[in-house]
Design a protein around this motif. Structure first.
Motif, mmCIF file in Angstrom:
data_model
loop_
_atom_site.group_PDB
_atom_site.id
_atom_site.type_symbol
_atom_site.label_atom_id
_atom_site.label_comp_id
_atom_site.label_asym_id
_atom_site.label_seq_id
_atom_site.Cartn_x
_atom_site.Cartn_y
_atom_site.Cartn_z
ATOM 1 N N GLU A 176 -1.408 -15.412 -25.085
ATOM 2 C CA GLU A 176 -1.880 -14.461 -23.773
ATOM 3 C C GLU A 176 -1.081 -14.752 -22.533
ATOM 4 O O GLU A 176 -1.335 -13.960 -21.484
ATOM 5 N N ASP B 257 -0.318 -8.055 -21.604
ATOM 6 C CA ASP B 257 -2.035 -7.863 -21.372
ATOM 7 C C ASP B 257 -2.483 -8.475 -22.873
ATOM 8 O O ASP B 257 -3.477 -7.752 -22.976
ATOM 9 N N ARG C 80 -4.613 -10.416 -25.205
ATOM 10 C CA ARG C 80 -5.855 -11.085 -25.315
ATOM 11 C C ARG C 80 -6.315 -11.492 -26.720
ATOM 12 O O ARG C 80 -6.427 -10.579 -27.689
ATOM 13 N N THR D 188 -4.436 -5.333 -27.368
ATOM 14 C CA THR D 188 -3.364 -5.197 -26.244
ATOM 15 C C THR D 188 -3.384 -3.816 -25.866
ATOM 16 O O THR D 188 -3.667 -2.952 -26.722
#
Length: 123
Positions: A66, A70, A72, A94
């Motif tokens: 992360e 972006d 996650r 993402t």
């Protein structure tokens, strides 16, 4: 010669007043074997029952992925497959997906991951 080897250990303690040592050594041996077997059961059960890795290790994997862009992590399974050896399945979402190898390289290499599967999805 064989008779002497059997005679000395069985009669010498009797004449020296050490007959209590034989049962004591049996108890000491039983304690040592019990401690060893409990340690063996604990160590192998973690591997055989697919124990999850410690939270600190899981957090390192999540933080490593992360920290870039972006990305996650939405699902993480991290199993112990040996002493300090892990296998992982990571699901990443993402906006700009990259190949799974990219995300594998983001995972810190300070612990042993022998099998890593990465699933990447667009947000």
């Amino acid at each position: 010669m064989n008779e002497t080897h059997n005679f000395i250990p069985h009669t010498l303690p009797k004449y020296l007043g050490l007959m209590w040592m034989d049962p004591l050594m049996g108890i000491v041996g039983a304690i040592l074997v019990s401690r060893w077997s409990i340690g063996l059961l604990v160590g192998t059960s973690h591997v055989l029952l697919d124990r999850q890795a410690p939270v600190a290790v899981q957090q390192k994997v999540v933080d490593g992925i992360e920290k870039k862009g972006d990305n996650r992590v939405v699902d993480l399974h991290l199993w112990t497959v040996g002493p300090d050896i892990y296998a992982a399945i990571v699901s990443v979402v993402t906006e700009t997906p990259k190949p799974p190898e990219y995300y594998k390289q983001l995972i810190p290499s300070d612990f042993k991951l022998v099998h890593v599967t990465v699933e990447v999805n667009r947000i």
